[in-house]
Design a protein around this motif. Structure first.
Motif, PDB file in Angstrom:
ATOM      1  N   ALA A 296       0.814  -1.226   0.000  1.00 37.90           N
ATOM      2  CA  ALA A 296       0.000   0.000   0.000  1.00 37.90           C
ATOM      3  C   ALA A 296       0.843   1.270   0.000  1.00 37.90           C
ATOM      4  O   ALA A 296       0.513   2.248  -0.691  1.00 37.90           O
ATOM      5  N   SER A 297       1.937   1.278   0.743  1.00 38.59           N
ATOM      6  CA  SER A 297       2.754   2.491   0.835  1.00 38.59           C
ATOM      7  C   SER A 297       3.638   2.697  -0.385  1.00 38.59           C
ATOM      8  O   SER A 297       4.258   3.751  -0.533  1.00 38.59           O
ATOM      9  N   GLU A 298       3.690   1.712  -1.286  1.00 36.80           N
ATOM     10  CA  GLU A 298       4.618   1.777  -2.409  1.00 36.80           C
ATOM     11  C   GLU A 298       3.937   2.071  -3.738  1.00 36.80           C
ATOM     12  O   GLU A 298       4.611   2.256  -4.740  1.00 36.80           O
ATOM     13  N   VAL A 299       2.610   2.136  -3.753  1.00 34.51           N
ATOM     14  CA  VAL A 299       1.880   2.335  -5.009  1.00 34.51           C
ATOM     15  C   VAL A 299       1.464   3.797  -5.141  1.00 34.51           C
ATOM     16  O   VAL A 299       1.732   4.622  -4.268  1.00 34.51           O
ATOM     17  N   SER A 300       0.800   4.117  -6.245  1.00 35.64           N
ATOM     18  CA  SER A 300       0.348   5.490  -6.480  1.00 35.64           C
ATOM     19  C   SER A 300      -0.683   5.904  -5.433  1.00 35.64           C
ATOM     20  O   SER A 300      -1.274   5.057  -4.760  1.00 35.64           O
ATOM     21  N   PHE A 301      -0.917   7.220  -5.318  1.00 34.24           N
ATOM     22  CA  PHE A 301      -1.807   7.726  -4.271  1.00 34.24           C
ATOM     23  C   PHE A 301      -3.223   7.174  -4.425  1.00 34.24           C
ATOM     24  O   PHE A 301      -3.863   6.795  -3.442  1.00 34.24           O
ATOM     25  N   GLY A 302      -3.706   7.085  -5.658  1.00 33.41           N
ATOM     26  CA  GLY A 302      -5.051   6.556  -5.884  1.00 33.41           C
ATOM     27  C   GLY A 302      -5.164   5.108  -5.455  1.00 33.41           C
ATOM     28  O   GLY A 302      -6.138   4.702  -4.801  1.00 33.41           O
ATOM     29  N   GLN A 303      -4.152   4.295  -5.797  1.00 36.82           N
ATOM     30  CA  GLN A 303      -4.153   2.895  -5.377  1.00 36.82           C
ATOM     31  C   GLN A 303      -4.010   2.784  -3.862  1.00 36.82           C
ATOM     32  O   GLN A 303      -4.585   1.891  -3.229  1.00 36.82           O
ATOM     33  N   TRP A 311     -12.238  -1.920   3.351  1.00 36.60           N
ATOM     34  CA  TRP A 311     -13.613  -2.059   3.818  1.00 36.60           C
ATOM     35  C   TRP A 311     -14.598  -1.474   2.812  1.00 36.60           C
ATOM     36  O   TRP A 311     -15.750  -1.894   2.746  1.00 36.60           O
ATOM     37  N   LEU A 312     -14.132  -0.505   2.001  1.00 37.61           N
ATOM     38  CA  LEU A 312     -14.989   0.120   0.998  1.00 37.61           C
ATOM     39  C   LEU A 312     -14.661  -0.375  -0.407  1.00 37.61           C
ATOM     40  O   LEU A 312     -15.557  -0.665  -1.199  1.00 37.61           O
ATOM     41  N   PHE A 313     -13.370  -0.488  -0.707  1.00 36.89           N
ATOM     42  CA  PHE A 313     -12.946  -0.801  -2.072  1.00 36.89           C
ATOM     43  C   PHE A 313     -12.642  -2.278  -2.277  1.00 36.89           C
ATOM     44  O   PHE A 313     -12.129  -2.658  -3.334  1.00 36.89           O
ATOM     45  N   GLY A 314     -12.962  -3.119  -1.281  1.00 33.73           N
ATOM     46  CA  GLY A 314     -12.687  -4.550  -1.396  1.00 33.73           C
ATOM     47  C   GLY A 314     -13.220  -5.185  -2.668  1.00 33.73           C
ATOM     48  O   GLY A 314     -12.480  -5.883  -3.371  1.00 33.73           O
ATOM     49  N   PRO A 315     -14.500  -4.970  -3.021  1.00 35.02           N
ATOM     50  CA  PRO A 315     -15.022  -5.577  -4.249  1.00 35.02           C
ATOM     51  C   PRO A 315     -14.246  -5.155  -5.497  1.00 35.02           C
ATOM     52  O   PRO A 315     -14.007  -5.973  -6.399  1.00 35.02           O
ATOM     53  N   LEU A 316     -13.836  -3.897  -5.558  1.00 35.28           N
ATOM     54  CA  LEU A 316     -13.072  -3.408  -6.707  1.00 35.28           C
ATOM     55  C   LEU A 316     -11.691  -4.055  -6.760  1.00 35.28           C
ATOM     56  O   LEU A 316     -11.208  -4.444  -7.836  1.00 35.28           O
ATOM     57  N   ILE A 317     -11.055  -4.210  -5.597  1.00 31.32           N
ATOM     58  CA  ILE A 317      -9.730  -4.843  -5.541  1.00 31.32           C
ATOM     59  C   ILE A 317      -9.828  -6.304  -5.980  1.00 31.32           C
ATOM     60  O   ILE A 317      -9.002  -6.797  -6.752  1.00 31.32           O
TER      61      ILE A 317
END
Length: 484
Positions: A296-303, A311-317
């Motif tokens: 998480a700390s190594e990817v782009s800000f949006g990612q 908890w919110l973006f789980g389905p998208l991930i």
């Protein structure tokens, strides 16, 4: 109406604040204050030693009667003469003649030992594919900066690399503070029961408890993972379970000119189709959650927003990870029909039909749970479901924040300072599973940089390793032993 809009706007602002707070609170898991490992000069003889081991075809077969054990005798003779100090100064034992265990006594008996392991048996070269190899699979030829041959990646590189590292340290009169076990199996490719399982049982009987185990497994993936394009050192903190089921239907047989509404083949085919149409649900736990934490700390800000607010973006991930075979397999128990047997003549209805379906279980699932779900999905009591061989549940998830993991992490960064380190779920199986009674800290990592295409050489055609990568592997093992 205005009140409702204001409430919606306030909730939206609150949601954005929560997302941003979670994102900005994120701390990197990467160790930064790591000193480079002391440089060592790896002699040219090291790659020649591995090449010599490749020339001994220690091929293991599921049917043990097919295994040419004379090659295993040659291998044992070879390592005794190639690494004389290891065999003079370390206590060594054999199990079932070819399983190997070395004990390197530490200066501090109060410290738990570590166990570094590998296996020296290799899979066969598929009949008819020898001509596809750039260099013969058992000639151990070095060309263009690569050593070619079966076992260069799986897994003689680990066995010979560890012996080479120990021999180097013994030449300098080094003694580890913590006792080091080296364990090498002779049948990992078929079951590990003669080698690793027997060695682990002996250590358990001696009441040995281990600080940690390091086996083969993860690699330094040079083309990144999950949207991250940097090189990532993947350390397996768990491995999936294994189960094969046979689905069998019994029909009446007869002449093909008068078939029933559904034949035995039709029943089994329908069952297999239902299983494929209803895969196990995707889950962001069972080990993959720890991978996402580290990335998480190594990817782009949006990612980063998405990964820190699962908890919110789980389905998208999940949807994104399901796009490739490897990441899809890391988020679910997989279903793979592999064998179909039925019929002997084109105009005769077979009485019975059988399909074999292989499952790799994500931690959190169990053998019993998979069998129950298969029966529920098939919804046909006429189909017999039988366990083929012996299934095993997934391994326990080892802690990626433990001192042992951090020691491995530190050693990786001391040799490969530019890589990102992350835990992950091993999709395959290793011998390390047999040591679960001796420690809760089992990790799987081979310090070799490979891209996705190069990993196809493992069990495949043109298996090879870069000479410089093998040299760095030796440097890694030397540093790891010193760090303990």
């Amino acid at each position: 109406m205005r009140l409702i809009l204001r409430i919606i706007a306030a909730l939206l602002v609150l949601l954005i604040l929560v997302l941003l707070v979670n994102t900005f609170r994120l701390k990197s898991h990467q160790l930064t204050d790591v000193s480079p490992a002391s440089p060592i000069e790896v002699p040219d003889s090291a790659i020649q030693h591995l090449a010599g081991a490749i020339r001994i075809p220690t091929v293991s077969y599921t049917d043990y009667a097919l295994t040419d054990t004379t090659q295993f005798d040659k291998f044992l003779t070879y390592i005794r003469t190639t690494f004389p100090l290891v065999h003079q100064r370390l206590k060594h034992e054999t199990f079932n003649q070819y399983g190997l265990l070395y004990e390197w006594k530490g200066s501090n008996p109060a410290l738990k030992p570590i166990l570094l392991m590998g296996h020296y048996d290799v899979v066969p070269v598929i009949q008819g594919t020898q001509r596809m190899w750039k260099r013969p699979p058992f000639d151990g030829l070095i060309e263009g900066g690569y050593l070619y041959g079966r076992g260069t990646l799986d897994d003689k590189m680990s066995v010979i690399g560890l012996l080479e590292s120990a021999e180097y340290l013994l030449r300098t009169n080094f003694q580890p503070e913590r006792t080091v076990f080296l364990a090498f199996g002779q049948d990992e490719e078929t079951s590990g029961q003669r080698g690793a399982q027997t060695i682990a049982a002996a250590l358990k009987q001696r009441n040995v408890t281990l600080e940690y185990v390091l086996d083969e497994g993860g690699i330094i993936k040079t083309d990144g993972v999950s949207g991250l394009k940097k090189s990532v050192a993947l350390i397996g903190i768990t491995e999936k379970g294994y189960l094969s089921l046979e689905l069998t239907a019994i029909g009446k047989g007869g002449h093909s000119s008068m078939p029933p509404v559904q034949t035995s083949i039709g029943m089994v085919a329908e069952a297999v189709s239902k299983l494929e149409r209803n895969p196990f649900p995707a889950r962001l736990d069972g080990g993959v959650d720890r991978l996402l934490d580290y990335l998480a700390s190594e990817v782009s800000f949006g990612q980063r927003i998405a990964l820190t607010n699962r908890w919110l973006f789980g389905p998208l991930i999940k949807q994104q990870m399901a796009q490739t075979k490897s990441t899809n397999a890391s988020i679910r128990t997989t279903t793979a029909p592999t064998i179909f047997r039925a019929g002997a003549k084109d105009n005769v209805l077979p009485i019975d039909a059988t399909a074999t379906v292989n499952f790799r279980l994500l931690p959190g699932d169990t053998v019993e749970g998979v069998i129950e779900r298969v029966k529920d999905v098939i919804e046909n009591d006429s189909i017999q479901v039988t366990v083929l061989g012996k299934g095993n549940n997934p391994s326990v998830v080892s802690d990626p924040e433990s001192p042992s993991f951090l020691k491995i992490h530190q050693t990786i960064r001391s040799i490969f300072p530019e890589v990102i380190v992350a835990p992950y779920v091993m999709l395959g199986a290793t011998d390390s599973k047999y040591y679960s009674a001796l420690t809760s800290a089992i990790y799987r990592f081979s310090p070799v940089p490979l891209n996705d295409a190069e990993t196809q050489g493992i069990h495949g055609t043109n298996e090879r390793i870069r000479v410089k990568d093998y040299q760095n592997m030796i440097r890694f093992y030397v540093a790891l032993i010193k760090n303990n």
